[in-house]
Write an enzyme that holds these catalytic residues in place. Structure first.
Site, PDB file in Angstrom:
ATOM      1  N   ASP A 159       0.836  -1.208   0.000  1.00 22.12           N
ATOM      2  CA  ASP A 159       0.000   0.000   0.000  1.00 22.12           C
ATOM      3  C   ASP A 159       0.872   1.260   0.000  1.00 22.12           C
ATOM      4  OD1 ASP A 159       0.926   0.260   2.623  1.00 22.12           O
ATOM      5  OD2 ASP A 159      -0.986  -0.283   3.544  1.00 22.12           O
ATOM      6  N   GLU A 162       3.669   1.296   2.248  1.00 21.34           N
ATOM      7  CA  GLU A 162       4.693   0.292   1.957  1.00 21.34           C
ATOM      8  C   GLU A 162       4.534  -0.927   2.855  1.00 21.34           C
ATOM      9  OE1 GLU A 162       8.174   3.224   2.044  1.00 21.34           O
ATOM     10  OE2 GLU A 162       7.517   3.252  -0.047  1.00 21.34           O
ATOM     11  N   GLU A 314       7.464  14.242   9.174  1.00 21.15           N
ATOM     12  CA  GLU A 314       6.504  13.286   8.599  1.00 21.15           C
ATOM     13  C   GLU A 314       5.385  13.042   9.598  1.00 21.15           C
ATOM     14  OE1 GLU A 314       7.443   8.976   9.113  1.00 21.15           O
ATOM     15  OE2 GLU A 314       7.578   9.028   6.919  1.00 21.15           O
TER      16      GLU A 314
HETATM   17  C1  BGC Z   1       5.670   6.316   3.781  1.00 23.98           C
HETATM   18  C2  BGC Z   1       5.406   6.480   2.315  1.00 23.98           C
HETATM   19  C3  BGC Z   1       6.311   7.570   1.751  1.00 23.98           C
HETATM   20  C4  BGC Z   1       7.763   7.328   2.113  1.00 23.98           C
HETATM   21  C5  BGC Z   1       8.640   8.513   1.733  1.00 23.98           C
HETATM   22  C6  BGC Z   1       7.137   6.032   3.981  1.00 23.98           C
HETATM   23  O1  BGC Z   1       7.361   5.849   5.317  1.00 23.98           O
HETATM   24  O2  BGC Z   1       4.894   5.256   4.312  1.00 23.98           O
HETATM   25  O3  BGC Z   1       4.074   6.850   2.089  1.00 23.98           O
HETATM   26  O4  BGC Z   1       6.171   7.601   0.366  1.00 23.98           O
HETATM   27  O5  BGC Z   1       7.873   7.132   3.490  1.00 23.98           O
HETATM   28  O6  BGC Z   1       8.181   9.695   2.333  1.00 23.98           O
END
Ligand code: BGC
Length: 358
Positions: A159, A162, A314
């Site tokens: 998903d 990931e 994030e």
């Molecule tokens: C997230 C992804 C994202 C990636 C880079 C991962 O931890 O689950 O959605 O694309 O980090 O930011």
């Protein structure tokens, strides 16, 4: 205004000369360009009128995918011969900033959503800034992507977080629907007849449980990425009762009152924090639902999470879903990614929508 300027600077600074956007310039694992993160970042730059940046990104993807044409063709040939596919047959979810696959680093590569996302973002860009040269140069990469998605859309794949390789994910299918329908608006002949409708009816038949959209086929949980079903991918309208029920469950189960939005209730990545970008997606949804005051309240929370250096992470770790799972990630990869370009991008997108409301 301060966050606006800082966000623009972080995104500009995070765009390589190639046009690729790095996911995070400082986090140990995110020094790559994801199709998913990058497209939201390019879309944000389009929303604030910085079309040159978005254009450079789409040109970079186009060139990068064309450079991998033999990889696509190997997969198409195997599919045509009905041969089983290996994990390495799929296209990756992220590239180096120069457009290569980093074979030295394991990653959870088979994720289809980013391929739908970039189609969606490109179509928005072309609709906003008609550019027949750009479209002509990207057409071959769009064609490869459409063929890739037509061949694989029914496959289980990781998903957008990931995870859950063996499941079929609602938000992934929504991204494919959104991307393919958007491309069809630009050039109908590029998308196989009825493909978007097939995906849409698959979603409506298999991805709804107890009246709301569900995280994946077979699950009864919600995930904040389910917002994409309507915002922006329009599998259904925001007023659809199944979407409204999904928003309500997200509000009740994974939105911390007075705080941000979690990915899903059982999340353990860095202990499961509140994600800036998902809080912004809920704000965007509120704007579409005619609830701008609720959107502003979420944006105020996001603004309160900016670090002294003007950066957004994030995820925010103050109220973790499972604090016992935080240390293992910090030991493995260091502190939470900060800044994350996608977080900053979402702020620009929501701000631009709120400005239109004013
Ligand atoms: C997230 C992804 C994202 C990636 C880079 C991962 O931890 O689950 O959605 O694309 O980090 O930011």
């Amino acid at each position: 205004m301060k966050l606006h300027d800082a966000s623009l600077n972080i995104i500009r600074y995070g765009q390589a000369p190639s046009g690729a956007y790095v996911a995070s310039p400082t986090f140990s694992q995110y020094g790559y360009a994801w199709l998913r993160d990058g497209t939201w970042t390019a879309y944000a730059m389009d929303c604030v009128g910085q079309h040159d940046s978005a254009r450079a990104f789409y040109s970079w993807i186009g060139q990068t995918l064309l450079n991998h044409q033999s990889h696509f063709e190997k997969l198409f040939n195997k599919c045509a011969r009905n041969e089983p596919l290996d994990e390495t047959d799929y296209l990756p979810t992220r590239f180096t900033l120069d457009g290569f696959v980093d074979h030295d680093q394991f990653w959870w590569n088979f994720q289809l959503d980013g391929y739908g996302t970039w189609l969606w973002g490109l179509a928005q860009h072309i609709e906003l800034v008609p550019d027949s040269d750009l479209w002509a140069s990207l057409r071959p990469a769009v064609t490869l992507t459409v063929q890739y998605l037509s061949a694989l859309w029914q496959s289980a794949n990781y998903d957008c977080w990931e995870e859950f390789r063996d499941k079929i994910h609602t938000s992934t299918l929504a991204a494919l629907y959104g991307g393919l329908s958007a491309i069809r608006r630009i050039e109908p002949g590029l998308v196989p007849d009825h493909l978007p409708e097939q995906i849409q009816s698959y979603i409506l038949q298999n991805c709804v449980s107890a009246g709301h959209f569900r995280k994946y086929v077979g699950s009864s949980a919600v995930d904040a990425s389910l917002l994409w079903v309507a915002v922006p991918y329009r599998v259904v309208e925001v007023t659809d009762p199944r979407f409204i029920a999904t928003v309500q469950r997200i509000e009740q189960e994974i939105h911390r009152p007075g705080g941000g939005v979690y990915r899903y209730a059982a999340d353990t990545y860095y202990g499961g924090g509140e994600w800036i970008l998902l809080t912004a997606f809920l704000a965007w949804t509120y704007i579409e639902l005619g609830r701008p005051a609720d959107a502003r309240r979420l944006m105020t929370w996001i603004e309160s999470q900016v670090t002294p250096a003007g950066e957004l992470p994030e995820q925010v770790s103050a109220h973790l879903l499972d604090p016992s799972r935080y240390p293992e990630w910090e030991q493995k990869w260091g502190t939470v990614a900060c800044p994350l370009l996608w977080s900053h991008a979402m702020v620009l997108i929501v701000e631009s929508l709120l400005e239109k409301q004013a």
